[in-house]
Enzyme design. Structure first.
Site, PDB file in Angstrom:
ATOM      1  N   CYS A  74       0.874  -1.178   0.000  1.00 34.85           N
ATOM      2  CA  CYS A  74       0.000   0.000   0.000  1.00 34.85           C
ATOM      3  C   CYS A  74       0.909   1.225   0.000  1.00 34.85           C
ATOM      4  CB  CYS A  74      -0.967  -0.030   1.180  1.00 34.85           C
ATOM      5  SG  CYS A  74      -0.164  -0.073   2.797  1.00 34.85           S
ATOM      6  N   LYS A  75       0.597   2.232   0.780  1.00 33.88           N
ATOM      7  CA  LYS A  75       1.470   3.411   0.840  1.00 33.88           C
ATOM      8  C   LYS A  75       2.493   3.286   1.953  1.00 33.88           C
ATOM      9  CE  LYS A  75       1.696   8.382   0.790  1.00 33.88           C
ATOM     10  NZ  LYS A  75       0.993   9.654   0.739  1.00 33.88           N
TER      11      LYS A  75
END
Length: 111
Positions: A74-75
């Site tokens: 994800c981030k």
């Protein structure tokens, strides 16, 4: 948990999967990890429950078997951890998060 080195080698590992659970708008801002499949977190459970044919037509790659290595990114790692846990509850025994996710990748790649 997956490491940066393992994720970097994904393009050479056709039997492993890298699923990025960020939203499309996030990918447009930052770019994508090489060889990753984008399945936003809200869509993940439905995607992993698709038939093999529907998964392949939706994501352009064969659906991972339940014993395939499936790495989630994800981030910053939070959604990746939730995604790996979700996949495990659906029977994907080798699901694991990439804790560094895009943040570590971009730092190490100089992006």
């Amino acid at each position: 948990m997956a490491t940066y080195e393992e994720v970097k080698d994904i393009p050479n590992q056709s039997d492993k999967y890298l699923i990025d659970v960020r939203n499309k708008s996030e990918l447009e801002e930052t770019g994508t990890l090489p060889a990753s499949i984008n399945i936003p977190m809200p869509d993940l459970e439905n995607a992993l429950n698709l038939s093999d044919a529907d998964f392949e037509s939706s994501y352009g790659r064969a659906k991972p078997s339940t014993d395939a290595v499936v790495i989630f990114s994800c981030k910053a790692g939070g959604r990746a951890a939730r995604a790996a846990n979700l996949a495990k509850t659906l029977g994907f025994t080798n699901a694991k998060p990439y804790p560094g996710s895009w943040t570590e990748w971009a730092q190490k790649e100089g992006k």
